[in-house]
Design a protein around this motif. Structure first.
Motif, PDB file in Angstrom:
ATOM      1  N   UNK A   1      50.493  33.830  32.539  1.00  0.00           N
ATOM      2  CA  UNK A   1      49.846  34.579  33.622  1.00  0.00           C
ATOM      3  C   UNK A   1      49.457  33.662  34.764  1.00  0.00           C
ATOM      4  N   UNK A   2      49.345  34.212  35.950  1.00  0.00           N
ATOM      5  CA  UNK A   2      48.898  33.427  37.092  1.00  0.00           C
ATOM      6  C   UNK A   2      47.558  33.947  37.580  1.00  0.00           C
ATOM      7  N   UNK A   3      46.811  33.075  38.220  1.00  0.00           N
ATOM      8  CA  UNK A   3      45.475  33.441  38.676  1.00  0.00           C
ATOM      9  C   UNK A   3      45.397  33.563  40.179  1.00  0.00           C
ATOM     10  N   UNK A   4      44.203  33.424  40.731  1.00  0.00           N
ATOM     11  CA  UNK A   4      44.025  33.643  42.165  1.00  0.00           C
ATOM     12  C   UNK A   4      43.434  32.437  42.873  1.00  0.00           C
ATOM     13  N   UNK A   5      43.123  31.371  42.145  1.00  0.00           N
ATOM     14  CA  UNK A   5      42.522  30.206  42.785  1.00  0.00           C
ATOM     15  C   UNK A   5      43.083  28.939  42.177  1.00  0.00           C
ATOM     16  N   UNK A   6      43.083  27.881  42.962  1.00  0.00           N
ATOM     17  CA  UNK A   6      43.571  26.585  42.516  1.00  0.00           C
ATOM     18  C   UNK A   6      42.432  25.584  42.481  1.00  0.00           C
ATOM     19  N   UNK A   7      42.565  24.601  41.619  1.00  0.00           N
ATOM     20  CA  UNK A   7      41.568  23.541  41.505  1.00  0.00           C
ATOM     21  C   UNK A   7      42.277  22.208  41.372  1.00  0.00           C
TER      22      UNK A   7
ATOM     23  N   UNK B   1      56.037  23.219  40.208  1.00  0.00           N
ATOM     24  CA  UNK B   1      55.668  24.358  39.362  1.00  0.00           C
ATOM     25  C   UNK B   1      54.991  25.463  40.181  1.00  0.00           C
ATOM     26  N   UNK B   2      54.022  25.095  41.004  1.00  0.00           N
ATOM     27  CA  UNK B   2      53.301  26.098  41.787  1.00  0.00           C
ATOM     28  C   UNK B   2      54.242  26.766  42.790  1.00  0.00           C
ATOM     29  N   UNK B   3      55.137  25.983  43.398  1.00  0.00           N
ATOM     30  CA  UNK B   3      56.101  26.554  44.331  1.00  0.00           C
ATOM     31  C   UNK B   3      56.958  27.597  43.619  1.00  0.00           C
ATOM     32  N   UNK B   4      57.335  27.328  42.382  1.00  0.00           N
ATOM     33  CA  UNK B   4      58.137  28.294  41.627  1.00  0.00           C
ATOM     34  C   UNK B   4      57.363  29.597  41.418  1.00  0.00           C
ATOM     35  N   UNK B   5      56.050  29.494  41.150  1.00  0.00           N
ATOM     36  CA  UNK B   5      55.253  30.710  40.949  1.00  0.00           C
ATOM     37  C   UNK B   5      55.100  31.483  42.262  1.00  0.00           C
ATOM     38  N   UNK B   6      55.058  30.762  43.377  1.00  0.00           N
ATOM     39  CA  UNK B   6      54.929  31.429  44.665  1.00  0.00           C
ATOM     40  C   UNK B   6      56.224  32.145  45.037  1.00  0.00           C
ATOM     41  N   UNK B   7      57.357  31.531  44.712  1.00  0.00           N
ATOM     42  CA  UNK B   7      58.636  32.228  44.917  1.00  0.00           C
ATOM     43  C   UNK B   7      58.732  33.455  44.007  1.00  0.00           C
ATOM     44  N   UNK B   8      58.234  33.321  42.776  1.00  0.00           N
ATOM     45  CA  UNK B   8      58.239  34.456  41.844  1.00  0.00           C
ATOM     46  C   UNK B   8      57.421  35.622  42.381  1.00  0.00           C
ATOM     47  N   UNK B   9      56.255  35.300  42.956  1.00  0.00           N
ATOM     48  CA  UNK B   9      55.329  36.337  43.411  1.00  0.00           C
ATOM     49  C   UNK B   9      55.547  36.744  44.865  1.00  0.00           C
TER      50      UNK B   9
ATOM     51  N   UNK C   1      64.123  34.718  43.219  1.00  0.00           N
ATOM     52  CA  UNK C   1      64.232  34.325  41.814  1.00  0.00           C
ATOM     53  C   UNK C   1      65.042  33.041  41.638  1.00  0.00           C
ATOM     54  N   UNK C   2      66.039  32.854  42.504  1.00  0.00           N
ATOM     55  CA  UNK C   2      66.869  31.642  42.390  1.00  0.00           C
ATOM     56  C   UNK C   2      66.058  30.400  42.711  1.00  0.00           C
ATOM     57  N   UNK C   3      65.274  30.453  43.794  1.00  0.00           N
ATOM     58  CA  UNK C   3      64.427  29.317  44.146  1.00  0.00           C
ATOM     59  C   UNK C   3      63.315  29.120  43.114  1.00  0.00           C
ATOM     60  N   UNK C   4      62.783  30.206  42.608  1.00  0.00           N
ATOM     61  CA  UNK C   4      61.749  30.098  41.579  1.00  0.00           C
ATOM     62  C   UNK C   4      62.290  29.364  40.365  1.00  0.00           C
TER      63      UNK C   4
ATOM     64  N   UNK D   1      55.678  24.894  33.199  1.00  0.00           N
ATOM     65  CA  UNK D   1      57.011  25.158  33.737  1.00  0.00           C
ATOM     66  C   UNK D   1      58.010  25.312  32.595  1.00  0.00           C
ATOM     67  N   UNK D   2      57.874  24.492  31.565  1.00  0.00           N
ATOM     68  CA  UNK D   2      58.759  24.602  30.410  1.00  0.00           C
ATOM     69  C   UNK D   2      58.592  25.951  29.727  1.00  0.00           C
ATOM     70  N   UNK D   3      57.344  26.397  29.584  1.00  0.00           N
ATOM     71  CA  UNK D   3      57.086  27.688  28.943  1.00  0.00           C
ATOM     72  C   UNK D   3      57.665  28.833  29.763  1.00  0.00           C
ATOM     73  N   UNK D   4      57.513  28.779  31.084  1.00  0.00           N
ATOM     74  CA  UNK D   4      58.052  29.843  31.922  1.00  0.00           C
ATOM     75  C   UNK D   4      59.577  29.798  31.974  1.00  0.00           C
ATOM     76  N   UNK D   5      60.142  28.593  31.932  1.00  0.00           N
ATOM     77  CA  UNK D   5      61.599  28.480  31.889  1.00  0.00           C
ATOM     78  C   UNK D   5      62.126  29.079  30.584  1.00  0.00           C
TER      79      UNK D   5
END
Length: 262
Positions: free
Chosen positions: A13-19, A76-84, A92-95, A110-114
């Motif tokens: 899952x993804x959230x709404x804030x970064x730290x 990894x974060x860039x991939x989630x941003x392309x996904x969303x 999806x290709x860039x993600x 990233x491994x888990x999502x891949x």
């Protein structure tokens, strides 16, 4: 309690804030990595600031710059941003491209999502391989998913004992779905000695976190006195909790019991 997953592997899952400093906050998660090293890239630091300010386009640009420099967390974060489709067009290709870049550097999430991506495409062998890598980084999602694959024989020979091993590792990290699946194996005596008491204990842990299947099964154990003392009030309580979440068997059981309930 047949342990058959209705939806297959779980996606991170993804959230709404970064730290910058947390190993698990929003969509910034690192597994076994040094947060200070991840935060050292200036493009990454600015991108996190932009993201938290709601300026997703600027954040995507910053993460892209850092990702181009080989920064795994940014990849990894860039991939989630392309996904969303956050801050840039959904792609999806860039993600998948940036997810793979991060995964190749050992980024556990990233491994888990891949793994999930391969699983959804029906390539269970690749899904298993990437899931196992993430699971060895102590990532609960991956440990649970690996347990599912061992239980169902997807990408690997079926092994209830291996399924129990990986479910337990995730369950001990308080992952409710893994707790429920581990309880199933204890109840059935698959992959480990049969124990209704252990089944009840793990169902309770998952039920307390809102897992509907665990709530229903715990209600059943209280109704039959398996692993716990027979308690109709507790049975009714947990069955109702599951029914409130739309659990079909629980709804049917409540209807059957209507004549007994006040």
């Amino acid at each position: 309690m047949d342990d058959k997953a209705k939806t297959g592997l779980q996606h991170i899952p993804t959230g709404t804030a970064l730290s910058l400093g947390s190993t698990r906050a929003g969509i910034i998660v690192r597994g076994r990595r040094d947060a200070a090293n991840a935060a050292s890239n200036p493009h990454y630091r600015q991108a996190v600031s932009d993201y938290n300010a709601g300026n997703f386009a600027a954040a995507a640009t910053g993460f892209q710059l850092a990702a181009d420099q080989g920064h795994a967390e940014s990849q990894y974060i860039l991939s989630t941003m392309y996904d969303a489709g956050e801050g840039l067009p959904r792609d999806d290709t860039q993600a998948a491209h940036w997810e793979r870049k991060a995964a190749d550097q050992g980024h556990a999430y990233a491994q888990a999502n891949l793994s999930y991506r391969y699983y959804a495409a029906g390539d269970f062998a690749e899904a298993f391989d990437w899931c196992r890598r993430a699971a060895y980084s102590n990532l609960a999602w991956a440990q649970y998913n690996l347990g599912l694959m061992y239980r169902k024989g997807e990408g690997v020979a079926a092994s209830p004992a291996e399924a129990a091993h990986w479910y337990r590792l995730a369950a001990e990290q308080n992952f409710p779905e893994a707790q429920q699946k581990l309880a199933d194996l204890y109840y059935l005596g698959l992959g480990l000695p049969r124990s209704h008491a252990q089944a009840a204990a793990w169902y309770r842990k998952a039920a307390d976190q809102g897992n509907a299947e665990a709530q229903f099964q715990l209600g059943h154990l209280y109704a039959t006195g398996q692993g716990v003392e027979h308690d109709y009030t507790q049975s009714r309580h947990w069955t109702r909790q599951a029914a409130l979440q739309g659990h079909e068997q629980a709804l049917r059981e409540l209807k059957r019991r209507e004549y007994r309930d006040p």
